[in-house]
Design an enzyme around this catalytic site. Structure first.
Site, PDB file in Angstrom:
ATOM      1  N   HIS A  87       5.882  -6.092  13.969  1.00 54.33           N
ATOM      2  CA  HIS A  87       6.338  -7.390  14.459  1.00 54.33           C
ATOM      3  C   HIS A  87       5.808  -8.476  13.537  1.00 54.33           C
ATOM      4  O   HIS A  87       4.622  -8.504  13.217  1.00 54.33           O
ATOM      5  CB  HIS A  87       5.834  -7.638  15.890  1.00 54.33           C
ATOM      6  N   ASP A 166       8.628 -13.262  30.431  1.00 58.78           N
ATOM      7  CA  ASP A 166       8.447 -13.918  29.133  1.00 58.78           C
ATOM      8  C   ASP A 166       9.676 -14.718  28.742  1.00 58.78           C
ATOM      9  O   ASP A 166       9.566 -15.804  28.182  1.00 58.78           O
ATOM     10  CB  ASP A 166       8.125 -12.901  28.036  1.00 58.78           C
ATOM     11  N   ARG A 173       8.219 -23.047  27.659  1.00 57.28           N
ATOM     12  CA  ARG A 173       7.234 -23.514  26.670  1.00 57.28           C
ATOM     13  C   ARG A 173       7.927 -24.247  25.523  1.00 57.28           C
ATOM     14  O   ARG A 173       7.420 -25.231  25.004  1.00 57.28           O
ATOM     15  CB  ARG A 173       6.445 -22.324  26.125  1.00 57.28           C
ATOM     16  N   SER A 188       3.016 -13.317  25.125  1.00 52.39           N
ATOM     17  CA  SER A 188       4.473 -13.285  25.003  1.00 52.39           C
ATOM     18  C   SER A 188       4.894 -12.137  24.078  1.00 52.39           C
ATOM     19  O   SER A 188       5.737 -11.303  24.418  1.00 52.39           O
ATOM     20  CB  SER A 188       4.940 -14.635  24.452  1.00 52.39           C
ATOM     21  N   LYS A 192       6.180  -7.838  25.367  1.00 54.72           N
ATOM     22  CA  LYS A 192       7.432  -7.187  24.970  1.00 54.72           C
ATOM     23  C   LYS A 192       7.154  -5.915  24.164  1.00 54.72           C
ATOM     24  O   LYS A 192       7.813  -4.896  24.341  1.00 54.72           O
ATOM     25  CB  LYS A 192       8.281  -8.163  24.139  1.00 54.72           C
TER      26      LYS A 192
END
Ligand code: URA
Length: 427
Positions: A87, A166, A173, A188, A192
């Protein structure tokens, strides 16, 4: 949802005044917000209190687990190979997922890469791949499992069922100035990734003007927070903090980044993109105990084969000509000398203004839009030499894109010092 209900105003006041939230309070709050019992106004006040006061490690673990528990969890345990995911916290010209996923798959590892779309100045992997004719981002869980077993790599859209808390909280946000809170970013992303069910995860935490986190210190803190959450959830997690003051490679856009990724898979491509792809591939293979040098696999052409199979498995034509923008405009160097700065944020904003990104989630992106730069920091340039080429289908966008690039470069008498791409490794 836990049966005990709380007065959410008590929770907001407690956090506002520097107190901590208990496990039962958090375990009630997150599902209560997801189903609408706690209002957006209340949650945004709490998010702002967290931005100023933080969450301690126990609060953050409970918060992350409560977000995971609002949705589905995927399960890759039926696969015959280990799974590892990567990620990136998002940057400019950051197309690394495209060559990386097939490269690691070609080393015998399954890479389930649930990706997102671009919002703002950072690009989205799915937008890039959708410039390949026929390619589809949405596939079923069954298709995903079959493709992981067969090809090894899947890049696809995350289903709506993963961590729905989320989805709602991130949108809130975004419009309340509370994105930049380390515990909220970490929970967040990690909710996931943990819900996705990968056994190992490598995080590319960007730092610099084109990244969420502008300083190496704040990026390292985010990286440490995410590694701790992953480790606590039993996911082997490693993070690299990497440079994002300068954009990666030579392009920012959709189709133009796919073209550059294919160059990397063909054994060429920009040296920084190759270096980061290999560094992340080594970490991913190390996490699952596979002792293969990804540089050899890249050179062998097997990663390119995996790319073609991955694209075809999702309906795309890897041999198709990619879309090209209808119009282009060149910006030339204003002086001779060495390029000492190429600002990632400016380039990202220019590409976005040309149509490669979206301002609202519903907007469409232009496949051919974006920016190509013809020099990188350290290169010599001469007055009048092309510095940037801007690409768009809608030429009325050129002026605002050029304005974003007005202060993007500095040209000096000396080449200057280019620092390392990987600044820190955090385990
Ligand atoms: N990406 C996410 O998924 N969440 C954040 O909070 C920031 C970046």
């Amino acid at each position: 949802m836990a049966t005990q209900a709380y007065d959410v105003v008590d929770l907001i006041r407690a956090k506002r005044d520097g107190g901590r939230l208990t496990d039962p309070e958090i375990q009630w709050l997150i599902p209560a917000y997801t189903v609408g019992v706690v209002s957006d106004e209340q949650m945004s006040a709490l998010a702002m209190a967290i931005l100023f006061r933080g969450l301690d490690p126990t609060e953050l673990n409970t918060w992350t687990n409560a977000m995971i528990a609002t949705g589905d969890r995927m399960d890759f345990s039926s696969l015959s190979k280990p799974t590892v995911d990567k990620h990136s916290t998002g940057g400019v010209g950051d197309m690394i997922t495209l060559p990386l996923a097939p490269l690691v798959a070609a080393c015998g590892v399954a890479v389930p890469q649930l990706s997102g779309r671009g919002l703002g100045h950072t690009g989205g992997t799915l937008d890039k791949l959708e410039s390949v004719p026929g390619w589809r981002a949405s596939i079923s869980n069954e298709e995903m499992l079959a493709q992981l077993e067969d090809v090894g790599a899947v890049i696809c859209a995350a289903g709506t069922g993963l961590a729905p808390a989320d989805k709602k909280l991130y949108a809130l946000r975004d419009v309340t100035g509370t994105v930049e809170a380390i515990p909220l970013i970490a929970s967040s992303i990690m909710s996931k990734k943990i819900a996705e069910g990968t056994s190992a995860l490598v995080l590319d935490v960007k730092t610099g003007s084109g990244a969420f986190m502008k300083t190496p210190e704040s990026s390292a803190e985010l990286a440490r927070t995410m590694v701790a959450l992953g480790t606590a959830a039993g996911v082997k997690t490693v993070a690299l903090v990497t440079e994002m003051n300068t954009p990666l490679g030579y392009t920012a856009g959709n189709a133009i980044e796919v073209t550059q990724s294919v160059e990397v898979l063909a054994g060429g491509g920009p040296s920084d993109v190759v270096e980061l792809t290999l560094a992340l591939a080594r970490e991913m293979l190390d996490c699952v105990g596979v002792d293969i040098d990804p540089a050899d696999v890249l050179a062998s052409g097997k990663a390119m084969d995996a790319w073609r199979r991955m694209i075809r498995a999702q309906g795309g034509d890897p041999e198709a000509t990619l879309p090209v923008a209808k119009h282009s405009e060149v910006i030339v160097a204003p002086a001779s000398g060495y390029l000492t700065r190429l600002d990632a944020l400016s380039v990202g904003i220019a590409a976005w203004r040309l149509g490669s990104g979206r301002a609202r989630k519903e907007d469409a992106v232009q496949a051919g839009a974006g920016v190509t730069w013809h020099a990188r920091p350290g290169d010599r340039v001469s007055t009048g030499q092309p510095l940037f080429t801007l690409h768009t289908d809608t030429p009325e966008r050129f002026d605002r894109a050029a304005a974003a690039l007005a202060d993007a470069v500095e040209i000096g008498d000396q080449p200057g010092v280019t620092g390392p791409l990987v600044l820190e490794r955090i385990t």
